[in-house]
Design a protein around this motif. Structure first.
Motif, mmCIF file in Angstrom:
data_model
loop_
_atom_site.group_PDB
_atom_site.id
_atom_site.type_symbol
_atom_site.label_atom_id
_atom_site.label_comp_id
_atom_site.label_asym_id
_atom_site.label_seq_id
_atom_site.Cartn_x
_atom_site.Cartn_y
_atom_site.Cartn_z
ATOM 1 N N UNK A 1 6.928 7.274 1.741
ATOM 2 C CA UNK A 1 6.881 8.456 0.873
ATOM 3 C C UNK A 1 8.232 9.162 0.775
ATOM 4 N N UNK A 2 9.292 8.496 1.173
ATOM 5 C CA UNK A 2 10.647 9.047 1.156
ATOM 6 C C UNK A 2 10.803 10.263 2.065
ATOM 7 N N UNK B 1 21.210 9.432 4.914
ATOM 8 C CA UNK B 1 20.352 9.811 3.792
ATOM 9 C C UNK B 1 18.886 9.814 4.203
ATOM 10 N N UNK B 2 18.490 8.834 5.018
ATOM 11 C CA UNK B 2 17.113 8.815 5.521
ATOM 12 C C UNK B 2 16.838 10.059 6.348
ATOM 13 N N UNK B 3 17.763 10.417 7.247
ATOM 14 C CA UNK B 3 17.558 11.606 8.071
ATOM 15 C C UNK B 3 17.501 12.863 7.211
ATOM 16 N N UNK C 1 22.654 7.161 13.672
ATOM 17 C CA UNK C 1 22.645 7.624 12.283
ATOM 18 C C UNK C 1 24.003 7.314 11.652
ATOM 19 N N UNK C 2 24.009 6.461 10.631
ATOM 20 C CA UNK C 2 25.257 6.112 9.956
ATOM 21 C C UNK C 2 25.599 7.127 8.874
ATOM 22 N N UNK C 3 26.869 7.155 8.497
ATOM 23 C CA UNK C 3 27.309 8.053 7.436
ATOM 24 C C UNK C 3 28.385 9.007 7.912
#
Length: 335
Positions: free
Chosen positions: A160-161, A182-184, A205-207
């Motif tokens: 559900x994003x 972005x997911x976090x 967590x990447x980014x």
């Protein structure tokens, strides 16, 4: 069989322990640990703060739960009502306008800036540099990169994003999940039904530029609430150069050694290790759950060992190698 790996100034093996614990070495005992500058005009922290650069704390209350003269929610961290703890370390200059807002002693490497309140500390203000911040953050860089190199323990679903589902059980009491920033940012819920109270959850967590806010660990649909203390959760922002917490509540320890951290409002429950810290009046470092249990349970704290200065880095490498070899053996056994 390896039963515990503790992430401290060095990794070490404890044959009689039952869980993997995270003890963030040089930051042990500190609610907030910052390499460069710290700026926040108000609000408070439950625990101690260490700043490698300059600190402009305004009326920010430092380490309220180390104040023996007043009861605050969460763990009471003072040990003697007649003795103040060292609750603030500043490698550079200190500026503060509050009255008694440092709830103990302060140690300052530079000077107390002209115009600061002379009664800002309930204890004393002395001068010195008890922490080698450069060495500490060299270690945190290596630690962050090492954790980022670990594979996912189980499968990860993002429904559900907004819902992170971690499937499966831990591997030697460690569960690793790799997600994007972005997911976090989009996530509102996290469930992990296979984890138990003795597990440690590492979320890599990447980014480079990450915004995040509240993350709920409670019941969702037919999934139970996360059966894990926030003190056993580490968010490793291994690529982050900018890290922004926008609002709400967030529980878990934060390792972001190269990130300029902006904290707009809300409260964080856990140890925070960042490059720099800028925050507003509504930003609370409350309910500190990094090394003490605010809920008053009898859960033991991670064990510690004395490590000679000359051998600390060697032990760290040995521990990292042991963790990697353990995971390889487990993967071979499952094959």
């Amino acid at each position: 069989m390896l039963k515990q790996v503790s992430i401290a100034v060095s990794f070490f093996l404890a044959a009689n322990a039952s869980a993997l614990s995270i003890d963030l070495g040089p930051a042990t005992g500190y609610n907030i640990f910052v390499k460069e500058n710290f700026q926040q005009p108000g609000a408070d922290s439950h625990g101690k703060i260490a700043v490698g650069g300059n600190a402009d704390i305004g009326q920010f209350d430092v380490a309220v739960n180390h104040d023996p003269s007043y009861y605050h929610s969460g763990p009471q961290l003072w040990t003697d009502p007649n003795v103040y703890d060292d609750v603030l370390v500043v490698g550079g200059n200190l500026k503060t306008t509050g009255w008694g807002n440092i709830k103990g002693n302060a140690i300052v490497g530079g000077q107390v800036v002209s115009g600061s309140n002379p009664n800002s500390a309930k204890g004393t203000i002395t001068y010195g540099n008890p922490i080698d911040f450069e060495a500490a953050f060299d270690y945190f860089d290596d630690l962050s990169a090492t954790l980022a190199g670990l594979d996912n323990t189980g499968s990860i679903n993002f429904l559900y994003n907004n819902w992170i589902q971690l499937d499966g059980t831990s591997d030697a009491d460690l569960y690793v999940a790799n997600i994007t920033g972005l997911v976090l940012k989009n996530a509102t819920d996290l469930t992990a039904p296979g984890l138990t109270q003795t597990d440690t959850l590492v979320i890599n967590v990447s980014g480079k530029d990450i915004h995040f806010d509240s993350l709920n660990y409670g019941i969702r649909e037919h999934f139970a609430a996360l059966d894990l203390s926030p003190s056993n959760i580490l968010f490793n922002f291994y690529e982050a150069e900018k890290l922004t917490f926008d609002y709400g509540g967030f529980r878990g320890n934060i390792l972001a050694p190269n990130a300029d951290f902006t904290f707009y409002s809300g409260d964080l429950s856990g140890q925070v290790i960042v490059k720099s810290w800028t925050a507003g009046w509504g930003a609370q470092a409350n309910l500190w759950d990094g090394f003490f249990d605010p809920y008053g349970s009898d859960e033991p704290t991670p064990p510690t060992v004395e490590v000679a200065e000359s051998s600390g880095w060697a032990l760290s490498l040995i521990g990292i190698f042991g963790l990697i070899m353990l995971r390889r053996r487990n993967l071979q056994a499952k094959a």
